[in-house]
Each structure stands twice: as structure tokens, then as C-alpha cells.
Scaffold this motif. Structure first.
Motif, short mmCIF file in Angstrom:
data_model
loop_
_atom_site.label_atom_id
_atom_site.label_comp_id
_atom_site.label_asym_id
_atom_site.label_seq_id
_atom_site.Cartn_x
_atom_site.Cartn_y
_atom_site.Cartn_z
N VAL A 9 0.75 -1.27 0.13
CA VAL A 9 0.17 0.12 -0.08
C VAL A 9 0.92 1.25 0.13
CG1 VAL A 9 -1.81 1.22 1.17
CG2 VAL A 9 -1.50 -1.39 1.65
N PRO A 10 1.49 1.60 -1.06
CA PRO A 10 2.52 2.43 -1.14
C PRO A 10 2.14 4.07 -1.31
CG PRO A 10 2.08 1.46 -3.43
CD PRO A 10 1.29 0.86 -2.31
N HIS A 11 1.47 4.25 0.12
CA HIS A 11 1.01 5.91 0.24
C HIS A 11 1.40 6.33 1.41
CE1 HIS A 11 -1.87 5.29 -3.27
NE2 HIS A 11 -2.37 4.18 -2.66
N THR A 12 1.88 7.49 1.30
CA THR A 12 2.55 8.24 2.60
C THR A 12 1.74 9.40 3.03
OG1 THR A 12 3.89 9.50 1.32
CG2 THR A 12 4.69 7.19 1.82
N LYS A 13 0.74 9.86 2.17
CA LYS A 13 0.26 11.26 2.65
C LYS A 13 -0.28 11.06 4.12
CE LYS A 13 -3.36 14.39 1.21
NZ LYS A 13 -4.25 14.79 0.17
N LEU A 14 -0.99 10.06 4.53
CA LEU A 14 -1.78 9.85 5.77
C LEU A 14 -0.70 9.88 6.72
CD1 LEU A 14 -4.46 9.70 6.49
CD2 LEU A 14 -4.23 7.18 7.03
N LYS B 5 -13.81 6.84 0.47
CA LYS B 5 -12.49 6.83 -0.39
C LYS B 5 -12.17 8.45 -0.81
CE LYS B 5 -10.15 5.16 -4.59
NZ LYS B 5 -10.26 4.68 -5.83
N ASP B 6 -11.60 8.85 0.15
CA ASP B 6 -11.39 10.46 0.03
C ASP B 6 -9.88 10.78 0.20
OD1 ASP B 6 -10.78 10.11 2.75
OD2 ASP B 6 -12.50 11.07 3.60
N GLU B 7 -9.65 12.22 0.57
CA GLU B 7 -8.24 12.94 0.67
C GLU B 7 -7.53 11.80 1.61
OE1 GLU B 7 -10.96 14.88 3.57
OE2 GLU B 7 -11.30 14.27 1.48
N HIS B 8 -8.07 11.27 2.66
CA HIS B 8 -7.24 10.43 3.50
C HIS B 8 -6.93 8.92 2.71
CE1 HIS B 8 -8.21 12.36 7.54
NE2 HIS B 8 -7.65 12.98 7.12
N GLU B 9 -5.98 9.31 1.84
CA GLU B 9 -5.72 8.02 0.80
C GLU B 9 -5.38 6.79 1.50
OE1 GLU B 9 -2.54 8.92 -1.60
OE2 GLU B 9 -1.07 9.21 -0.05
#
Length: 851
Positions: free
Chosen positions: A361-366, A446-450
């Protein structure tokens, strides 16, 4: 001269004798060679998989004729013969061994070649070796290896004997022809019986083996699993080679399925030509489908019904979060979602609660936005979860205990078993509630908190994608013991989900004076979102609201608190307590829904109004929100009038309100409930746990794609798994029963995509699902959705009609999946397949999913 003449004649005699001797020796060697060739070509019992197709057909025919009476359907209960361990094995069984087993066979083949000459000297030697090498189970010293050798022998085109297997061959053939295949529990020193069970009788077609081999070869060319994956796969493969589907369980599997299938109310309405129609509907195009990779803006995270930008761009308004609701494409995709680069097999539970692979789950924004609140952090190749949240930065367990101390009647894991967590974030609250024996249905949009829901599912925590906007949530009425909102960003006091953020209230302050804002909020109020929670909350259940308006005194917080107080009072909710958590510096307000209609009847104003009698509170699929409240059931025979038994007693007790109903199998509902539970306990314990080759220690997220009473999920209660029970919208609405017994689930239409991210479930279970929906949607699209949901190395278990099983098997092979087991009898079948890492190389652009 005479002597000379005599000498010449004698010489000729010697030459003739020599020639004769040479011929005799030559013929003898030929006979010996023929005998050796014939003896080496006999296939031993352990390799009975690889006997000729004609032999297999004869054996199957003999078996079916000999035991057909044993598997006649009963009134719905499992027959005694079906549950007897000594039962025979009818029908067609195909159980493939794993790649690891074949590798070990290849390594041992050279040793076997070296032993051939010594094994085939004389008849007496062979007979002696048979006796000496037998360990009492008919296997000799290498019984298990012999069962694996057959697969390798088939691949190389050779049939080799080891030790004294020749005498066993005669036994094998006589047993096969007589149709007697005995279970491993048979008593006495009967070598033939033990030989069959110990060496795992498997009927595998050459065609099946070659297909699996080609699939594995393609997978090796197209993917390179990590060392961790290979190690885990090797462990599971080794386990598979040591497991066997008990003969009694095989007998039982389809006996009960047939009975259930015939008794379902939905099946009774089908025409007698359904079977012919299904055969015609399974087109060659589906069976030979040429798969492509979906090309979309979302890439590896593509969710067809939530990423339909063609519709989203045309929405007249998004103020109620319409753009986060379901907008399914007119034609469901039949392509495959790509894997993220560097994807690895998921970490096992419970370690996964604290860390997951970053590249899965390569997402770092959160992590950047919420890292200081201990939601999630990036730690090397992992994403780590300290167990915190906005309202419980110092850990979820302390917060969970704080809530129960505030209202002891909550009684986690006893009175309160199934809860709804709204706006769940990464679902740490639900993840730690497992330690209190509580199931939390967590959801967020499914929002800005990816990827917050994707994080939760990768961690092994139940969660779905959903938004409280303009539609009812897909749950029945009065099913959740507790509803929880910890800074869930839902403005409960207004009509709809204006922006799912308290910043919307702050913007009102900027635009209006406080008094103007209050007037404006009252004008649009109706509290539809809070009224929707009232619909799904069980009478007497609690609503826990932990948010800044509870404990802060800023103007906007004070305004929201006043509106919430007015609304909850008009809804007859009792404010039980307001408590502050000093450690986390937060507070929580805990409300209780009324358990009777007394307060509703005493209200001076009918605001919010009571719903019309014609309004069905259980109708939840694509139904618009209503600003009204349903009356509380007060008749003791109605669901919701009484609180369920405490957990875990409620799991096995038929709900009290089933007394006057007829069950989906045609019997009295409570009897139906018990029979269904007993059936699944038998199937799970005797078949799924032992004979599928599934390493259940690596399984966490499970989905029952067509649940009835939740018996499948209940039978798995002792495993460290959770089950999402899905009740299709065209099936009997038994979802309230599932919640009543302390489980959870959701309504869904399988002609559309499910509200989850790709690669989120370890096991999918489909009991007569595919045949029941083929008249409404294409099977190839449903299989594509199964591939999207299922993790690589995940398993799909299908119980269905034989022709449907055949169609699913064909598509599974085209997907390069491994066929783990096939079993069929009297038009019913069972299939277990394992998804691989394979992805096609050709892309298919999805126009509706490209921004």
C-alpha cells in the motif's frame, strides 16, 4: 582322410550347437527384457492418478454404481453414511499436489533410477522386497514420496517402480475395480485400506497436470515473488502434501449441498430448464477469455463503482458527498487490476496489526498528515501503526477501557459484540477491539485520506468503503449494539454530509454571524445522517460520540453541541454521560436509543416524524435517506423487542423471533438455523480445514459471498479469522439473523463491484452463487471481480452445479490459477483454486475510470 573328414563333420556340429546356444540365449534375454519391461510398466497404487483414462473411467463408473444409494438426499440433514469415516469416495475427484512436491520428486528420481536394476532381479527377490519393505501401511519406507513420484513420472512420460510395489499394483487394480476406497481410520491390519488413505488417493487428469505446469511456468516468467513469499508458499505446500480430504467428508460435501440447493426458496422459483439455460449461457468466449490489464487513473487501486469519472464529472452537486457514492459503469470491467510494483505476500496476523509492507500500500500522505497522532508511520520497508488515533493518541486499548468505565453496561465482548465504527481512519479502534472479543464494522469514504480503508484491510482489520451521503448504509435495521464516532468528521446535526469536515461549520462562521449560522442550520436541519444511525442502532444500544464539540468551548463547537442536544432530545435519545479522558485530553458523550415507544408517544411535536408504516426499515440497497424514525418493535415475537443473548451464547442460539417463520430451506426457521450450523461445522472440520491444502494460519480476511444464516462464519469461530458475510440482494434477506448471532455482513449485488480495494481478502467462499446470478450478469465479469478482491496466493472455494464448476475451472485456468481440488457428483461440484501473481501484458483502457 577319414579322420579329416570326421573332423570336418564334427566341426560343423560344434558350430551348429554354438549357433543354437546363441539363439537360445538371445531369445532368453529377449524374454527377460520383455518381462522386465512389462513389470516396470505396471503403475503402483501410489501413482493411481496416472492410470489410463479408460481405467479411471471404469473405476469411477464402478464407484458411482456401488455407492449411489449411500448419497441419496434426505430431508436436509446429513446422512449417517455421509458422516461415517469409512464411507466410500464417489464421483470425480481431482486434487493436484503443489509445485514444491514436484521439485522434491525430481530430486529423488535419480536415486530411484539407480535402484531399478537391483529391484528387478527375480520374482522371488521382488516378493521378498515387498514383504521386507512394507511398514504395515502398504507404503514401504517411502510411502509419501511414492505418492508424489507419480506426478513427476507423468511429466517425464515414465512409470517407475521402487522396492516391492509390484505386488501392491495387483492390490490397487483389484481395489479400484471393486470400487472400494477406504478411509485412513479403518481398523485392522489391512494393508490395502491403509495404503489408500496414507498415500492420498488422487484422480488427476494428465490434461489438468499439464495445465497447472504451464500456469506455474508462466508465473515464473512473469513474476518474481520475494524470499518471504517463497518461504511461506513452501511451508503451505509442505502442509498440503501431508493433508488429505477425508472420504467421509467428501461424501458429505455434496450430499448436503444438493439438499440445500433444492430447498432454497430462490432455487424453487427457477424453471426446470435452468440447467440447460446455464449450459447455453456459458459461452466459449467466457471460457477462452483473453485477459488484459485494466488501465485506469487509480492503477492498482482501481474500484470500478467508485472510480467512474464519466459519471462523477456530470454530477450536479457534490455537497452531500455524491461523488463518494457508488456509480457503477454500465458494463462491468472484465480486465484485471495490476499489482503494485514490489508487492509481497501480506504479513500474518497478529503482526500485521502493527506493521504492513510499504509496497503493498505505497501511500505516505496519511503518515505525513496524521503521523503525529500515531495513526501510521513510515519505518523502512514497513508502514507501522502505533495503535493511536485522533482521539486516542496514547493507544486504543486505554480509550476502549475508558469508554467501558464511563458506562459499564457497554460490557465489551458480552452485551456489546457487533459495533459500527463510522469514519474509522486506519481502524485501530476496531483492530484492538478484537482483544475484547468485539467485531467492528469500520467504514470510511475513499477520500483525501488516501487508502485509510486499504491500510485497515491490509492490517487484517474489517473495513469497507462507504459514505454517509444521500443513501442508506447497506445494513439492516436495528443490528448494531454500539455505533462509534471518534472525530469521524460527520456533521450529524445537519441534513446531509455537506463536506464531512467541521471546517464546513467554520466556513459558516466566516460567512454569517453566529445567530445567522444557527438559523441557517435549523433551516436545513432534519438530521438525516443521525436518523440513519438511529435506523441501524439496536433499541437500547449506545451511540458514542467523541469529538471536539463534546469537550471544547470554541464558538463553532458550542453551536454544534447545542444542535446535537436539540436533535438527540427530539429523537428520544438519552444522554447517559459525558466523560473526559485526561490521558488523551479528549471527551466522549454516550447516548442510548430508547427500547420502547413511550417517549415517541409523549412528544409535543412529531419532529423528526415517525416513518410511515409502509417504509421498510430493512430496505437498504440503493435507498435514499429519509428524515424519519421507525417505531421500536414491542411485540415479544418481533425482532428488536429483546436484546440478544450475551456473547458467545448468541452465536449458537436460534434467534427468538424465528419461531413463527419458515426457513430458507423449507423447514421451521429455528430447525433450519440449527441444521445449517451443524452442516457447516461438519464441512469445515472434516473438509475445509483438512482437505483443501489451505494453511489457515496465514488466513485472516475471509468473505462468504453468499451467506445464509452465517453458519460458515460461525463454524470458523475458533480460528483467528473474521468473515464478511455477504447476502446478495436477490437472495433471502437473512442478514438480520447473522447480526443477531454476533456476526456481521452486508448486502451486495454481485453484478457490480464490491466496495473494497483490490487484494484485500485471503479466502473467498461461494456457495451456489455463480449459478444463481448467471441470468443477470456475465460470469466472466464476476470472476474478474473475484480476481480483483482476492490477494495473490489467496484461495477461492466454490460449491455449485457441475456445469458452473466447469466454467469457473476453465476461467481459473485462463487466469493461470492453480487448481487445488475438484470434486463432482450427481450434478454438484466443489472447486478450490489458488490465485497466482500472474498478470497479462496487454492493457485495456477503461474510459470511465480515466480522469
Amino acid at each position: 582322410m577319414a579322420m579329416a573328414k570326421y573332423s570336418r563333420v564334427d566341426g560343423r556340429k560344434s558350430s551348429s550347437y554354438c549357433s543354437t546356444a546363441v539363439i537360445v540365449v538371445f531369445v532368453a534375454f529377449c524374454l527377460v527384457g520383455i518381462w522386465m519391461f512389462m513389470s516396470s510398466s505396471v503403475v503402483p497404487l501410489e501413482n493411481s492418478d496416472f492410470s489410463s483414462q479408460e481405467t479411471r473411467n471404469e473405476a469411477k463408473q464402478t464407484l458411482q454404481e456401488g455407492v449411489s444409494k449411500q448419497f441419496d438426499d434426505t430431508s436436509g440433514d446429513i446422512s449417517e453414511d455421509a458422516t461415517r469415516e469409512g464411507g466410500t469416495m464417489p464421483g470425480k475427484v481431482s486434487l493436484n499436489t503443489d509445485e514444491e512436491s514436484r521439485k522434491s520428486v525430481e530430486e529423488n528420481q535419480e536415486e530411484n533410477h539407480g535402484n531399478d536394476s537391483s529391484d528387478e532381479k527375480t520374482d522371488s527377490e521382488n516378493e521378498q522386497r515387498t514383504v521386507d519393505g512394507d511398514d504395515g501401511s502398504g507404503n514401504g519406507k517411502d510411502g509419501e514420496m511414492d505418492s508424489r513420484e507419480g506426478e513427476s513420472n507423468l511429466e517425464s512420460g515414465q512409470a517407475e517402480n521402487e522396492g516391492g510395489e509390484m505386488s501392491n499394483n495387483v492390490q490397487a487394480e483389484s481395489e479400484e475395480n471393486s470400487g472400494e476406497i477406504r478411509s485412513e481410520s479403518a481398523e485392522g491390519g489391512k494393508n490395502s485400506d491403509e495404503e489408500v488413505s496414507e498415500d492420498k488417493i488422487k484422480h488427476v487428469d494428465k490434461e489438468d497436470i499439464s495445465t497447472v505446469d504451464n500456469n506455474e511456468k508462466n508465473q515464473d516468467e512473469n513474476s518474481e515473488p520475494s524470499a518471504v513469499e517463497n518461504s511461506a508458499e513452501s511451508e503451505e505446500n509442505n502442509q498440503t502434501s501431508n493433508e488429505i480430504l477425508p472420504t467421509a467428508a467428501q461424501s458429505e460435501i455434496l450430499t448436503e449441498s444438493t439438499t440445500q440447493n433444492g430447498a432454497w426458496s430462490t432455487q424453487a422459483e427457477e424453471s426446470q430448464n435452468e440447467k440447460k439455460w446455464q449450459q447455453a449461457s456459458i459461452s466459449n468466449e467466457e471460457n477462452d477469455h483473453q485477459w488484459k490489464v485494466c488501465k485506469s487513473t487509480a492503477g492498482p487501486d482501481y474500484i470500478p463503482c467508485l472510480d467512474n469519472w464519466q459519471v462523477i464529472r456530470k454530477l450536479p452537486s457534490t455537497k452531500h458527498y455524491e461523488h463518494r457514492e457508488r456509480h457503477c459503469p454500465s458494463e462491468p470491467p472484465t480486465c484485471l487490476v495490476p499489482l503494485p510494483e514490489g508487492f509481497k505476500r501480506s504479513i500474518k496476523w497478529p503482526k500485521s496489526r502493527d506493521k504492513i509492507w510499504y509496497y503493498n500500500v505505497p501511500h505516505t500522505k496519511l503518515a505525513e498528515v496524521k503521523g503525529h497522532q500515531n495513526w501510521v508511520k513510515v519505518t523502512g520497508e514497513y508502514l507501522t501503526f502505533p495503535g493511536g488515533g485522533t482521539q486516542f493518541k496514547n493507544g486504543a486499548l486505554h480509550y476502549i477501557d475508558f469508554l467501558q468505565q464511563s458506562v459499564p453496561d457497554i460490557a465489551w465482548g458480552k452485551r456489546s459484540r457487533v459495533i459500527l465504527d463510522v469514519g474509522c481512519g486506519v481502524a485501530s479502534f476496531g483492530g484492538y477491539l478484537f482483544e475484547r472479543d468485539v467485531l467492528a464494522m469500520s467504514f470510511a469514504p475513499k477520500d483525501e485520506h488516501e487508502a485509510q480503508v486499504q491500510f485497515a484491510l491490509e492490517r487484517g482489520i474489517p473495513a469497507i468503503l462507504n459514505v454517509m451521503g444521500t443513501k442508506r448504509v447497506p445494513f439492516p435495521s436495528s443490528v448494531f449494539d454500539v455505533v462509534h464516532c471518534a472525530r469521524c468528521r460527520v456533521p450529524w446535526h445537519v441534513e446531509g454530509a455537506i463536506s464531512f469536515s467541521y471546517f464546513s461549520v467554520f466556513s459558516y462562521v466566516l460567512l454569517y454571524s453566529f445567530s445567522d449560522m444557527e438559523t441557517h442550520l435549523r433551516h436545513i436541519s432534519g438530521g438525516k445522517l443521525l436518523l440513519e444511525l438511529n435506523r441501524v442502532l439496536r433499541p437500547g444500544g449506545y451511540f458514542i460520540w467523541s469529538a471536539t464539540p463534546v469537550y471544547q468551548k470554541l464558538p463553532e463547537d458550542v453551536g454544534i453541541w447545542q444542535e446535537m442536544s436539540r436533535l438527540t432530545k427530539s429523537m428520544c435519545w438519552d444522554l447517559v454521560t459525558v466523560k473526559k479522558d485526561r490521558l488523551n485530553a479528549v471527551g466522549a458523550a454516550i447516548y442510548q436509543k430508547p427500547a420502547s415507544n413511550d417517549c415517541y408517544n409523549k412528544r409535543s411535536k412529531n419532529v423528526p416524524p415517525l416513518c410511515e408504516e409502509s417504509d421498510d426499515p430493512n430496505a437498504a440497497w440503493n435507498v435514499s435517506l429519509q428524515a424519519c424514525m421507525h417505531k421500536v418493535p414491542e411485540d415479544s415475537t418481533e425482532r428488536g423487542s429483546l436484546w440478544p443473548a450475551q456473547w458467545p451464547e448468541r452465536l449458537e442460539q436460534p434467534p427468538y423471533w424465528l419461531n413463527s417463520q419458515i426457513g430458507v430451506y423449507g423447514k421451521a426457521a429455528q430447525e433450519d438455523f440449527t441444521a445449517d450450523y451443524n452442516h457447516w461445522k461438519t464441512v469445515i472440520s472434516e473438509s475445509y480445514l483438512k482437505g483443501m491444502g489451505i494453511d489457515w494460519s496465514s488466513v485472516r480476511n475471509v468473505m462468504d459471498m453468499k451467506a445464509v444464516y452465517g453458519g460458515f462464519a460461525a463454524a470458523l469461530k475458533d480460528l483467528k479469522v473474521w468473515v464478511m458475510n455477504v447476502v446478495p440482494i436477490d437472495a433471502a434477506d437473512t442478514l438480520p439473523v447473522i447480526y443477531e448471532r454476533g456476526l456481521f455482513g452486508i448486502h451486495h449485488d454481485w453484478c457490480e463491484s464490491f466496495n473494497t480495494y483490490p487484494r484485500t481478502y485471503d479466502v473467498l467462499h461461494a456457495d451456489h452463487l455463480f449459478s444463481s446470478i448467471q441470468n443477470r450478469c456475465k460470469l466472466v465479469a464476476v470472476i474478474a471481480e473475484v480476481d480483483r478482491i482476492l490477494r495473490p496466493e489467496g484461495k477461492l472455494i466454490v460449491r455449485d452445479k457441475a456445469e458452473t464448476i466447469s466454467a469457473v475451472e476453465s476461467m481459473a485456468k485462463s487466469l493461470q490459477w492453480e487448481i487445488r481440488m475438484i470434486y463432482s457428483k450427481d450434478g454438484e461440484g466443489l472447486l478450490c483454486v489458488r490465485k497466482k501473481f500472474w498478470r497479462p501484458t496487454v492493457e485495456e483502457p477503461i474510459k470511465s475510470a480515466i480522469v
